[in-house]
Design an enzyme around this catalytic site. Structure first.
Site, PDB file in Angstrom:
ATOM      1  CD  GLU A  88       6.685  23.021  -5.415  1.00 24.50           C
ATOM      2  OE1 GLU A  88       5.510  23.326  -5.083  1.00 24.50           O
ATOM      3  OE2 GLU A  88       7.492  22.501  -4.628  1.00 24.50           O
TER       4      GLU A  88
ATOM      5  CD  GLU B  21       3.463  26.842  -5.284  1.00 22.52           C
ATOM      6  OE1 GLU B  21       2.907  25.941  -4.631  1.00 22.52           O
ATOM      7  OE2 GLU B  21       4.272  27.635  -4.783  1.00 22.52           O
TER       8      GLU B  21
ATOM      9  NE  ARG C 264     -18.783   1.904  -2.715  1.00 18.33           N
ATOM     10  CZ  ARG C 264     -19.771   1.307  -3.378  1.00 18.33           C
ATOM     11  NH1 ARG C 264     -19.558   0.890  -4.631  1.00 18.33           N
ATOM     12  NH2 ARG C 264     -20.942   1.118  -2.811  1.00 18.33           N
TER      13      ARG C 264
ATOM     14  CG  PHE D 192       1.477  15.709  -7.748  1.00 16.54           C
ATOM     15  CD1 PHE D 192       2.731  16.146  -7.358  1.00 16.54           C
ATOM     16  CD2 PHE D 192       0.370  16.241  -7.109  1.00 16.54           C
ATOM     17  CE1 PHE D 192       2.880  17.106  -6.361  1.00 16.54           C
ATOM     18  CE2 PHE D 192       0.503  17.201  -6.125  1.00 16.54           C
ATOM     19  CZ  PHE D 192       1.763  17.635  -5.750  1.00 16.54           C
TER      20      PHE D 192
ATOM     21  CD  GLU E   6       3.094  24.984   1.164  1.00 11.64           C
ATOM     22  OE1 GLU E   6       3.006  25.976   0.421  1.00 11.64           O
ATOM     23  OE2 GLU E   6       3.467  23.870   0.761  1.00 11.64           O
TER      24      GLU E   6
ATOM     25  CB  SER F  91     -14.372  15.224  -1.269  1.00 13.10           C
ATOM     26  OG  SER F  91     -15.302  14.611  -2.128  1.00 13.10           O
ATOM     27  N   PRO F  92     -14.911  12.814   1.559  1.00 12.87           N
ATOM     28  CG  PRO F  92     -16.191  12.339   3.451  1.00 12.87           C
ATOM     29  CD  PRO F  92     -15.725  13.479   2.596  1.00 12.87           C
ATOM     30  N   GLY F  93     -16.177  10.731   0.225  1.00 10.50           N
ATOM     31  CA  GLY F  93     -16.757   9.748  -0.673  1.00 10.50           C
ATOM     32  C   GLY F  93     -15.836   9.344  -1.800  1.00 10.50           C
TER      33      GLY F  93
ATOM     34  CD  GLU G 279      -6.568  17.387  -0.176  1.00  5.88           C
ATOM     35  OE1 GLU G 279      -5.543  17.988  -0.541  1.00  5.88           O
ATOM     36  OE2 GLU G 279      -7.705  17.658  -0.614  1.00  5.88           O
TER      37      GLU G 279
END
Length: 380
Positions: free
Chosen positions: A331, A333, A218, A195, A280, A301-303, A307
């Site tokens: 799903e 949910e 990285r 996923f 949604e 959270s670019p480190g 996403e």
């Protein structure tokens, strides 16, 4: 020197960038036409189109390309063309010369032929997305079986759509104005891909001093773009929050892994972030959104994560109905919705009960716009 064979490429493989993504090179292509065949959409037993073409007997004829393929490239094509078999077909080249060439035909009774398939139409709508997705599929060769790679294709398409959006020009008035040579990838492996995916890089990047960095290890957690939307009723000054169990806080050991959040979800391949926001809201809370107001889109959270979140305030009607239950059972949910005053939401942020980053970002953006939105809605 390995011997080559003549192949006739049609359908998606008749799109030169995609063929290059499969073979790892751009072969010399020569126009040709296969007589006695036509290309139709592949359909499942219920008649739903599956997005790829079939070469089947028919009177229309098929435009495509001839190319020489090495034995090693044949192995690559066989791995990629799961569900198809090789056979000789009769073709006529641009000079009118009749030839025979190998082509991939669908296995008998695997799919049902649908309407006629047009390469130009497909390439305009899906060519760039498919080429990126196929490049990720081919990177899995040698790591997983072709069946496993194809099973991952729906999520691979989502990630490819995210990469297409990410490739658009971005503002750079303060930060570095990047050029292609600023990042050099020495190797890339994908040790996990379901996923989500994990990509493990060895790379160099341009340093602010001007030279290149040493080779760096990285890793990035790869997921598709997502949309988050806070439904807001400016007349009642009410927002809608959703609550659900979240594995992230649970894995951290959080004493309460149920999270208050915005409506949120993945942007599927082929839809816009705005369309995803409306979909949604219907699925999770049964709410129909009116005007969408863009809030700051961002990397949470670019480190570590690829996403990217598209954030919106969704104007709507939120009559008092109490908590509601929603989500897609298929799903897994299990979602409870809460319709609460704007002021209560801000109190929950102050108390720490709301600790979901995207919700906090949009709540603060709503606080910035709220007075004007209320004035406009109330006609004052």
């Amino acid at each position: 020197m390995s011997l080559s064979k003549l192949y006739f490429f049609y359908g998606t493989l008749g799109h030169p960038p995609l063929l290059a993504a499969v073979l790892g090179r751009s072969p010399d292509l020569h126009p040709a036409r296969a007589t006695g065949y036509e290309v139709r959409h592949a359909c499942d037993p219920a008649g739903a189109e599956l997005g790829y073409p079939l070469l089947v007997p028919g009177p229309e004829g098929v435009e495509g390309f001839l190319a020489e393929v090495t034995a090693a490239e044949e192995e690559v094509l066989d791995w990629y063309e799961i569900g198809y078999r090789k056979d000789l077909v009769s073709v006529v080249d641009a000079n009118g010369t009749a030839l025979t060439a190998l082509a991939y035909l669908p296995e008998d009774r695997r799919w049902t032929p649908g309407r006629l398939w047009a390469l130009a139409e497909w390439a305009a709508e899906k060519g760039d997305l498919a080429t990126l997705a196929v490049a990720e599929v081919m990177a899995l060769r040698g790591q997983v079986s072709s069946e496993a790679a194809i099973a991952r294709y729906p999520m691979i398409r989502v990630r490819a759509a995210s990469r297409l959006r990410a490739a658009r020009p971005r503002p750079a008035t303060l930060r570095r104005n990047t050029v292609a040579a600023d990042v050099q990838v020495e190797s890339l492996t994908t040790p996990y891909a379901k996923f989500f995916a994990v990509e493990d890089y060895r790379l160099r990047h341009r340093r602010f001093s001007g030279g290149m960095s040493a080779v760096l290890d990285r890793a990035a957690f790869i997921s598709g773009d997502a949309t988050v939307v806070l439904p807001y009723d400016p007349v009642r000054d009410t927002v809608l929050l959703v609550e659900q169990f979240r594995p992230g806080p649970f894995a951290r050991g959080d004493a309460n892994p149920w999270s208050l959040e915005t409506v949120a979800g993945r942007v599927d391949a082929g839809e816009t972030p705005e369309e995803a926001a409306r979909r949604e809201a219907e699925e999770e809370a049964g709410v129909t959104l009116g005007r969408l107001i863009a809030a700051p889109a961002h990397y949470p959270s670019p480190g570590a994560k690829s996403e990217y979140l598209y954030c919106y305030i969704g104007l709507c009607d939120l009559p008092e109905t109490g908590a509601g239950l929603g989500g897609l059972e298929a799903e897994g949910e299990d979602i409870r919705s809460h319709r609460i005053p704007f002021a209560q939401m801000m109190e929950l942020i102050d108390s720490g009960e709301i600790e979901n980053g995207p919700l906090i970002v949009i709540a603060l953006w709503l606080a910035r716009l709220r007075e004007e939105l209320r004035k406009s809605a109330l006609g004052t």
